[in-house]
Design a protein around this motif. Structure first.
Motif, PDB file in Angstrom:
ATOM      1  N   GLY A   1      37.011   3.059 -10.408  1.00 21.99           N
ATOM      2  CA  GLY A   1      37.919   2.852  -9.291  1.00 21.99           C
ATOM      3  C   GLY A   1      38.459   1.442  -9.317  1.00 21.99           C
TER       4      GLY A   1
ATOM      5  N   MET B   1      40.532   6.231 -10.454  1.00 22.57           N
ATOM      6  CA  MET B   1      41.153   6.383  -9.141  1.00 22.57           C
ATOM      7  C   MET B   1      41.523   4.999  -8.630  1.00 22.57           C
ATOM      8  SD  MET B   1      37.682   7.402  -7.117  1.00 22.57           S
ATOM      9  CE  MET B   1      36.207   6.383  -7.330  1.00 22.57           C
TER      10      MET B   1
ATOM     11  N   GLN C   1      44.176   9.345  -9.344  1.00 23.57           N
ATOM     12  CA  GLN C   1      43.822   9.861  -8.019  1.00 23.57           C
ATOM     13  C   GLN C   1      43.736   8.706  -7.031  1.00 23.57           C
ATOM     14  OE1 GLN C   1      43.993  12.954  -7.853  1.00 23.57           O
ATOM     15  NE2 GLN C   1      43.325  13.824  -9.805  1.00 23.57           N
TER      16      GLN C   1
END
Length: 364
Positions: free
Chosen positions: A103, A169, A187
């Motif tokens: 992330g 993400m 995402q």
């Protein structure tokens, strides 16, 4: 659906060794209970979050677990050179046997930018360049890049990640962030802590339309959500036991966020300032629960919320931030057990595509 735990790393009592030990105990228990993953937060310079180097912690987790996926939500790209970030996380992917979920975000806390000598006004463009380099290094044998902030020539990573590609993400709060996610085929990581849930759901629908406009199949859209949570046998017990932890967590978050406590947000962080203005005075935990900012309830309440989120935004991954600051370790472990035994089994089927996504696809 997939379920995980989030370790922010808050340490209000100041006993850092004890805090790390408790976090690791929670992670071991999560694997035992059947959770799917653990995510780590990166923060610097305050007891709000005590994981300044997520790859170090992730490497420890990789060696003591065998099944849990290990994620970072998020690593702050403007704080390190992108080659170093790509190297560190490739190493975690190798050490974990290909269990990394990556992330990325540009950071938001003014104190942290000052600590590391980074400029918040440049964070968006530095973030974009860093992301391009990291993804490029992970997917090419040798990679070159000529940007405004970074220039690399024929760089090759050692070690190379196991996963191709590494699931990635991004933390996004604005249309420009949604656009970047759509263009990169990634995402969006969502969290409602400083934004009412209804407002967050509206943002998710807007983001989904952007993705669909870029050709994304509605069935492939995923908005992993991280929410501060505590589950007890009764809702009232849950509320009473989290009053002090939530007060501390909220005070810390507001004081560290651009626009909080009347601070002027740096250029590029105007959205945070708007959110802070909407927060008003410190809310009670009941107010945070009612607005959906946190999930503090009993197992029935958790099931109801998950059913709502699946229908409205197609939720596929829900991460519980249950290591609430100052909460007794036994209560945190009990909360995890209640979720694993009384909530997770009911939602292991595939999440249906929400009507809002289908309508967006039909209109594109």
């Amino acid at each position: 659906m997939k379920f995980g735990i989030f370790i922010l790393g808050s340490c209000p009592h100041g006993d850092h060794q004890r805090a790390y030990g408790e976090f690791l105990e929670q992670i071991d228990y999560a694997e035992e209970l059947g959770f799917d993953y653990v995510w780590l937060g990166e923060h610097h310079g305050s007891p709000y979050g005590m994981i300044p180097s997520p790859p170090v912690f992730a490497s420890s987790i990789a060696q003591r677990t065998s099944r849990l996926r290990i994620g970072v939500a998020v690593t702050i790209l403007p704080f390190l050179h992108p080659v170093r970030i790509a190297e560190d996380w490739a190493m975690v992917d190798v050490l974990s046997g290909g269990r990394l979920d990556f992330g990325a975000g540009r950071g938001y806390q003014p104190r942290e930018f000052k600590m590391v000598g980074a400029e918040p006004e440049l964070s968006r463009e530095v973030f974009v360049e860093s992301l391009d380099i990291i993804l490029g290094l992970w997917t090419h044998g040798r990679f070159s890049y000529q940007g405004k902030h970074f220039q690399i020539d024929e760089v090759e990573l050692f070690p190379k990640p196991v996963q191709k590609p590494i699931p990635t993400m991004l933390a996004a709060l604005s249309p420009s962030g949604f656009q970047l996610v759509a263009e990169k085929g990634l995402q969006i990581l969502t969290t409602p802590f400083l934004m009412p849930l209804d407002e967050l759901k509206e943002q998710v629908v807007i983001a989904s339309r952007t993705m669909i406009d870029h050709g994304r199949d509605p069935a492939d859209i995923d908005f992993p959500m991280n929410i501060a949570a505590y589950v007890a046998p009764s809702k009232q017990e849950a509320i009473e036991q989290t009053r002090e932890p939530m007060d501390w967590l909220f005070d810390q978050a507001v004081s560290l966020t651009p626009g909080g406590r009347g601070q002027k947000a740096a250029k590029g962080y105007e959205d945070y300032e708007k959110v802070m203005k909407g927060m008003g005075n410190r809310p009670k935990v009941e107010d945070l629960v009612a607005s959906g900012n946190v999930l503090v309830t009993d197992p029935d309440g958790v099931r109801e919320r998950i059913a709502e989120l699946r229908a409205d935004i197609g939720l596929k991954r829900l991460t519980f931030s249950m290591a609430l600051p100052g909460l007794d370790q036994e209560l945190i472990l009990r909360s995890m057990r209640l979720v694993a035994e009384e909530v997770m089994p009911e939602f292991r089927d595939e999440t249906p595509v929400p009507e809002a996504f289908l309508a967006a696809a039909e209109g594109s």
